[in-house]
Design a protein around this motif. Structure first.
Motif, PDB file in Angstrom:
ATOM      1  N   GLY A   1       3.153 -11.723  -2.850  1.00  0.00           N
ATOM      2  CA  GLY A   1       2.054 -11.024  -3.787  1.00  0.00           C
ATOM      3  C   GLY A   1       0.990 -10.985  -2.111  1.00  0.00           C
ATOM      4  O   GLY A   1      -0.268 -10.447  -2.466  1.00  0.00           O
ATOM      5  N   HIS A   2       1.255 -11.214  -1.247  1.00  0.00           N
ATOM      6  CA  HIS A   2       0.387 -11.295   0.113  1.00  0.00           C
ATOM      7  C   HIS A   2       0.627 -10.498   0.758  1.00  0.00           C
ATOM      8  O   HIS A   2      -1.523  -9.133   0.584  1.00  0.00           O
ATOM      9  CB  HIS A   2       0.755 -11.733   1.138  1.00  0.00           C
TER      10      HIS A   2
ATOM     11  N   ALA B   1      -2.772  -8.244  -1.518  1.00  0.00           N
ATOM     12  CA  ALA B   1      -3.827  -8.412  -1.350  1.00  0.00           C
ATOM     13  C   ALA B   1      -4.908  -8.159  -0.774  1.00  0.00           C
ATOM     14  O   ALA B   1      -5.955  -7.928  -0.204  1.00  0.00           O
ATOM     15  CB  ALA B   1      -4.087 -10.227  -1.624  1.00  0.00           C
TER      16      ALA B   1
ATOM     17  N   VAL C   1     -14.139 -16.275   2.899  1.00  0.00           N
ATOM     18  CA  VAL C   1     -14.103 -16.780   2.295  1.00  0.00           C
ATOM     19  C   VAL C   1     -14.845 -17.328   1.135  1.00  0.00           C
ATOM     20  O   VAL C   1     -15.040 -15.873   0.530  1.00  0.00           O
ATOM     21  CB  VAL C   1     -15.153 -18.399   3.154  1.00  0.00           C
TER      22      VAL C   1
ATOM     23  N   TRP D   1      -3.661  -9.281  -7.250  1.00  0.00           N
ATOM     24  CA  TRP D   1      -2.250 -10.735  -7.046  1.00  0.00           C
ATOM     25  C   TRP D   1      -1.883  -9.840  -8.325  1.00  0.00           C
ATOM     26  O   TRP D   1      -1.397  -8.574  -8.719  1.00  0.00           O
ATOM     27  CB  TRP D   1      -3.517 -11.615  -8.371  1.00  0.00           C
ATOM     28  N   MET D   2       0.033 -10.287  -8.154  1.00  0.00           N
ATOM     29  CA  MET D   2       0.646  -9.906  -8.594  1.00  0.00           C
ATOM     30  C   MET D   2       0.563  -9.102  -9.849  1.00  0.00           C
ATOM     31  O   MET D   2      -0.131 -10.377 -10.373  1.00  0.00           O
ATOM     32  CB  MET D   2       2.257 -10.739  -8.604  1.00  0.00           C
TER      33      MET D   2
ATOM     34  N   VAL E   1      -5.756  -9.954 -10.598  1.00  0.00           N
ATOM     35  CA  VAL E   1      -6.966 -10.748  -9.856  1.00  0.00           C
ATOM     36  C   VAL E   1      -7.501 -12.296  -8.977  1.00  0.00           C
ATOM     37  O   VAL E   1      -7.480 -12.678 -10.444  1.00  0.00           O
ATOM     38  CB  VAL E   1      -7.982  -9.381  -9.952  1.00  0.00           C
ATOM     39  N   ILE E   2      -7.565 -12.483  -8.485  1.00  0.00           N
ATOM     40  CA  ILE E   2      -7.978 -13.833  -8.297  1.00  0.00           C
ATOM     41  C   ILE E   2      -9.016 -14.420  -7.100  1.00  0.00           C
ATOM     42  O   ILE E   2      -8.756 -13.198  -5.797  1.00  0.00           O
ATOM     43  CB  ILE E   2      -6.175 -14.916  -7.587  1.00  0.00           C
ATOM     44  N   ARG E   3      -9.316 -15.267  -6.832  1.00  0.00           N
ATOM     45  CA  ARG E   3     -10.220 -15.995  -5.331  1.00  0.00           C
ATOM     46  C   ARG E   3      -9.120 -16.527  -4.570  1.00  0.00           C
ATOM     47  O   ARG E   3      -9.190 -17.184  -5.139  1.00  0.00           O
ATOM     48  CB  ARG E   3     -11.639 -16.235  -5.771  1.00  0.00           C
ATOM     49  N   ALA E   4     -10.375 -16.112  -3.698  1.00  0.00           N
ATOM     50  CA  ALA E   4      -9.183 -17.194  -2.726  1.00  0.00           C
ATOM     51  C   ALA E   4      -9.564 -17.651  -0.939  1.00  0.00           C
ATOM     52  O   ALA E   4     -10.596 -16.148  -1.057  1.00  0.00           O
ATOM     53  CB  ALA E   4      -7.672 -16.504  -2.455  1.00  0.00           C
ATOM     54  N   THR E   5      -9.265 -18.483  -0.433  1.00  0.00           N
ATOM     55  CA  THR E   5     -10.129 -18.029   1.255  1.00  0.00           C
ATOM     56  C   THR E   5      -8.996 -18.236   2.026  1.00  0.00           C
ATOM     57  O   THR E   5      -7.859 -18.934   2.550  1.00  0.00           O
ATOM     58  CB  THR E   5     -10.641 -19.289   0.639  1.00  0.00           C
ATOM     59  N   GLY E   6      -9.358 -17.471   2.564  1.00  0.00           N
ATOM     60  CA  GLY E   6      -7.905 -17.617   4.803  1.00  0.00           C
ATOM     61  C   GLY E   6      -8.670 -16.487   5.478  1.00  0.00           C
ATOM     62  O   GLY E   6      -8.104 -15.550   4.770  1.00  0.00           O
TER      63      GLY E   6
ATOM     64  N   PHE F   1      -7.011 -13.203   4.666  1.00  0.00           N
ATOM     65  CA  PHE F   1      -8.273 -12.278   4.028  1.00  0.00           C
ATOM     66  C   PHE F   1      -9.043 -11.479   4.545  1.00  0.00           C
ATOM     67  O   PHE F   1      -9.178 -10.626   4.674  1.00  0.00           O
ATOM     68  CB  PHE F   1      -8.560 -12.658   2.651  1.00  0.00           C
TER      69      PHE F   1
ATOM     70  N   TRP G   1       4.485 -18.176   0.281  1.00  0.00           N
ATOM     71  CA  TRP G   1       4.154 -17.296   1.101  1.00  0.00           C
ATOM     72  C   TRP G   1       3.130 -17.704   2.278  1.00  0.00           C
ATOM     73  O   TRP G   1       2.740 -17.777   3.221  1.00  0.00           O
ATOM     74  CB  TRP G   1       2.609 -17.130   0.179  1.00  0.00           C
TER      75      TRP G   1
ATOM     76  N   PRO H   1      -2.778 -21.457   6.319  1.00  0.00           N
ATOM     77  CA  PRO H   1      -3.555 -22.211   5.404  1.00  0.00           C
ATOM     78  C   PRO H   1      -3.977 -20.910   4.165  1.00  0.00           C
ATOM     79  O   PRO H   1      -4.728 -19.945   5.110  1.00  0.00           O
ATOM     80  CB  PRO H   1      -4.852 -22.771   5.903  1.00  0.00           C
TER      81      PRO H   1
ATOM     82  N   VAL I   1      -6.079 -21.173   0.784  1.00  0.00           N
ATOM     83  CA  VAL I   1      -6.867 -21.867  -0.662  1.00  0.00           C
ATOM     84  C   VAL I   1      -7.041 -21.089  -1.708  1.00  0.00           C
ATOM     85  O   VAL I   1      -8.122 -19.768  -1.909  1.00  0.00           O
ATOM     86  CB  VAL I   1      -7.972 -22.529  -0.430  1.00  0.00           C
TER      87      VAL I   1
ATOM     88  N   GLN J   1      -6.112 -18.206 -13.751  1.00  0.00           N
ATOM     89  CA  GLN J   1      -6.201 -16.651 -13.740  1.00  0.00           C
ATOM     90  C   GLN J   1      -4.808 -15.367 -14.142  1.00  0.00           C
ATOM     91  O   GLN J   1      -5.583 -15.230 -14.497  1.00  0.00           O
ATOM     92  CB  GLN J   1      -7.417 -15.743 -12.441  1.00  0.00           C
TER      93      GLN J   1
ATOM     94  N   ARG K   1       1.312 -16.313 -15.307  1.00  0.00           N
ATOM     95  CA  ARG K   1       2.445 -16.264 -14.992  1.00  0.00           C
ATOM     96  C   ARG K   1       2.600 -17.564 -14.005  1.00  0.00           C
ATOM     97  O   ARG K   1       3.855 -18.450 -13.658  1.00  0.00           O
ATOM     98  CB  ARG K   1       2.962 -15.219 -14.112  1.00  0.00           C
TER      99      ARG K   1
ATOM    100  N   MET L   1     -11.114 -26.167   5.414  1.00  0.00           N
ATOM    101  CA  MET L   1     -10.292 -25.703   6.391  1.00  0.00           C
ATOM    102  C   MET L   1      -9.812 -26.047   7.961  1.00  0.00           C
ATOM    103  O   MET L   1      -8.448 -26.199   7.786  1.00  0.00           O
ATOM    104  CB  MET L   1     -10.573 -24.419   6.205  1.00  0.00           C
TER     105      MET L   1
END
Lengths: 273, 213
Positions: free
Chosen positions: A88-89, A92, A215, A221-222, A226-231, A234, B80, B87, B89, B95, B98, B145
């Motif tokens: 999934g990375h 994204a 952030v 997303w796979m 759709v998903i919310r993420a931080t890193g 991204f 991943w 890292p 988050v 959501q 699966r 973080m």
């Protein structure tokens, strides 16, 4: 790489005219000059990652997809990729680039996900192949901590730089040494917390050179989700997308010049005017 | 020092390594959970030979019976984190039903939010630390973080040291169990008070004299 006769590293008087560069620079480099109206058209962006789900609505198709694996002789082999994304990375990252530069080409080079063993040679093989293809921008939201690969990665990063390929790499926000983001020939990216995808900041205190949105980012997303993420993973494709915009409007820029433009139009330098 | 003497000294040093290792793993997840006020924390360690991640410890919510379970090294959010060394988050894992199910099968618990960080010791990646369902803050703080990275680094240094000690113990065990008793005696001596120790030393010296007679 490195084929052909070695050039002479000097400039005889009669050669000065040959290397004349047309001065297409405005009096002041602004964000409007750099990216206004740009869509990424004509720019080939490589996502060196876990593959890309080509039919994800946020990705909008990929123009090429290969997977790198280790051959029987232990050397990396590049073959067509029919699997898409393994974790999934990459999807994204591709979704972020597509959102910023809707008309760019996206090419997936899968170097992650085939297992932990042999991941270093596969990463190097994939990067080498991507540089040979002459992509305009290569997005690397990953790094390696293995020092044994640092020297080759350094050479590859420099080769990309001299071949006009912009290598954009995630910085590490952990107190460890990792590569290739620490090399000065790449554009290294950390995260800021602003909600604006086009906001980015120049860092006068390297090794991290730029901060981009990382952030609470909405991600492809796979499985089409759709998903919310931080890193920092991204933040990097945000910078790749901005590079694609500049490149599509000013294709003649070398990585050195493009980095200078990014500095001049960063929110904390030239700002949005 | 003779070879046997050296072995005995090393054996004394590595006594109890397995117990300490389990305690350390548990302490890492307990502290990680506490730092972030989270509902749970868990740790996966990489088995390089098998190319798998092993679920090693959990604090808070989650199924302890799943400890020891293995997953391929590059799948899911733990994979991943491992392969990218970065890292991550995620605030709203539910959501993706699966994926939520996949995580639940792994930990016996479906989290909404997840922080996942690689455990990096020098140039090696040892595994992945995850913090599940910390209280949702209006704005995710980049300081969180940073804190996660700093803590993971400290945990990785301790784990690396402990893993080296266990390898030393395994190497000694492979050599033979003769030095084990010496190691146990040395460890017991170490635990004694000053007065008891000097009496025990006199006893040992007498024993040595008998053995050499």
């Amino acid at each position: 790489m490195g084929e052909g006769p070695l050039p002479a590293w000097s400039l005889p008087p009669e050669e000065i005219e040959r290397i004349r560069v047309e001065a297409a620079w405005p009096e002041r480099v602004t964000r409007a000059w750099a990216i206004e109206g740009a869509t990424g058209s004509g720019v080939r962006v490589c996502v060196l990652d876990s593959g890309v789900e080509p039919d994800h609505p946020r990705v909008g198709g990929v123009q090429g997809a290969v997977a790198v694996s280790l051959g029987e002789d232990g050397e990396p082999v590049v073959g067509d990729d029919a699997e898409g994304d393994t974790c999934g990375h990459g999807t994204a990252c591709a979704g972020i680039i597509r959102a910023l530069a809707p008309d760019c080409e996206i090419h997936s080079v899968r170097v992650l996900g085939a297992g932990f063993t042999g991941s270093g040679p596969v990463l190097l093989g994939g990067l080498r192949w991507a540089i040979e293809q002459g992509f305009d921008v290569i997005n690397m939201s990953l790094s390696t901590t293995k020092r044994q690969f640092a020297e080759v990665l350094h050479e590859l990063a420099d080769t990309a730089y001299f071949k006009r390929t912009i290598l954009v790499a995630s910085a590490h926000n952990m107190p460890v040494e990792s590569y290739p983001w620490r090399f000065s020939s790449v554009i290294s990216v950390g995260s800021h917390a602003e909600p604006d995808s086009l906001a980015f900041f120049y860092n006068p205190d390297p090794p991290v050179e730029f901060f981009a949105r990382g952030v609470d980012v909405e991600l492809a997303w796979m499985g089409g989700g759709v998903i919310r993420a931080t890193g920092n993973s991204f933040a990097t494709p945000h910078m790749s997308g901005i590079c694609a915009l500049v490149r599509s409007k000013h294709p003649q820029l070398t990585p050195f010049q493009l980095k200078s433009v990014l500095h001049l139009i960063a929110d904390n330098v030239g700002g949005r005017t | 020092m003779s070879e046997d003497g050296f072995r005995a000294a090393v054996a004394a040093g590595v006594m109890g390594a397995d117990d300490a290792y389990r305690s350390l793993l548990q302490s890492v997840v307990d502290v990680a959970r506490s730092i972030f006020g989270a509902k749970a924390s868990s740790i996966f360690l990489l088995d390089e030979e098998a190319d798998e991640l092993v679920f090693e410890a959990v604090s808070g919510e989650g199924e302890r019976s799943l400890i020891g379970m293995r997953i391929p090294s590059s799948t899911g959010i733990a994979g991943w984190t491992l392969v990218t060394r970065q890292p991550l988050v995620i605030e709203d894992l539910t959501q993706d039903p699966r994926h939520a199910r996949e995580v639940a099968e792994r930990s016996g618990y479906v989290p909404k939010g997840i922080m996942s960080v690689p455990l990096l010791a020098d140039e090696r990646v040892l595994g992945v630390l995850q913090v599940l369902d910390r209280p949702k803050r209006p704005d995710f703080s980049l300081q969180e973080m940073e804190l996660l990275g700093l803590f993971a680094n400290q945990a990785a240094i301790a784990l690396d040291l402990m893993q080296r000690t266990r390898r030393a113990k395994a190497a000694l065990d492979a050599v033979g169990g003769d030095v084990e008793i010496v190691a146990r005696v040395a460890a017991a001596l170490d635990d004694l008070t000053e007065g008891d120790r000097s009496r025990a030393m006199r006893l040992l010296e007498a024993l040595e004299a008998v053995l050499r007679a």
